[in-house]
Design a protein around this motif. Structure first.
Motif, short mmCIF file in Angstrom:
data_model
loop_
_atom_site.label_atom_id
_atom_site.label_comp_id
_atom_site.label_asym_id
_atom_site.label_seq_id
_atom_site.Cartn_x
_atom_site.Cartn_y
_atom_site.Cartn_z
N GLY A 9 0.82 -1.19 0.00
CA GLY A 9 0.00 0.00 0.00
C GLY A 9 0.85 1.24 0.00
N LEU A 10 0.19 2.37 0.24
CA LEU A 10 0.86 3.66 0.29
C LEU A 10 1.05 4.06 1.75
N VAL A 11 2.27 4.44 2.09
CA VAL A 11 2.58 4.81 3.47
C VAL A 11 3.59 5.96 3.44
N GLN A 12 3.54 6.80 4.45
CA GLN A 12 4.51 7.88 4.55
C GLN A 12 5.83 7.37 5.09
N ALA A 13 6.88 8.07 4.76
CA ALA A 13 8.20 7.72 5.27
C ALA A 13 8.15 7.65 6.79
N GLY A 14 8.79 6.62 7.33
CA GLY A 14 8.77 6.39 8.76
C GLY A 14 7.67 5.46 9.22
#
Length: 127
Positions: A9-14
């Protein structure tokens, strides 16, 4: 033999994601597994591998300390917990299996040795 990878999926850095590889048609403990990834324009690379018994693992330097591979032979599944994700982790992730029989301590790193592959799951890490 069928391998079904999921959890991308799509996730933010960290952030974190947990990939799952559901296997059917095999007795899991007789197979070493690996997670591999391929980014656009790049060759497929080894991310992490685990022996049939689960006691031996391998991690690429780029993911060491951030990713954890595990398996549940009773559930016929292999997992990749990905923490502290970075934009450079963006890729299609594949799980793969290789029959190792009673050699349940064997870890296989080279992609070309694996003969069963899942369809891939896309991981996108935004900065």
């Amino acid at each position: 033999v069928q391998l079904q990878a999921s959890g991308g999926g799509l996730v933010q850095a960290g952030g974190s994601l947990r990939l799952s590889c559901a296997a059917s048609g095999i007795t899991l403990r007789y197979y070493a597994f690996g997670w591999f990834r391929q980014a656009p324009g790049k060759e497929r690379e080894t991310v992490s591998c685990i022996s049939g018994g689960g006691g031996e693992t391998y991690y690429a330097d780029s993911v060491q300390g951030r990713f954890t591979i595990s398996r549940d032979n009773a559930m016929n599944a292999v997992y990749l917990q990905m923490d502290s994700l970075k934009p450079e982790d963006t890729a299609v992730y594949y799980c793969a299996a290789l029959f190792t029989g009673s050699g349940d301590t064997i870890v296989v790193i080279t992609t070309t040795h694996y003969n069963y592959w899942g369809q891939g799951t896309l991981v996108t890490v935004s900065s």
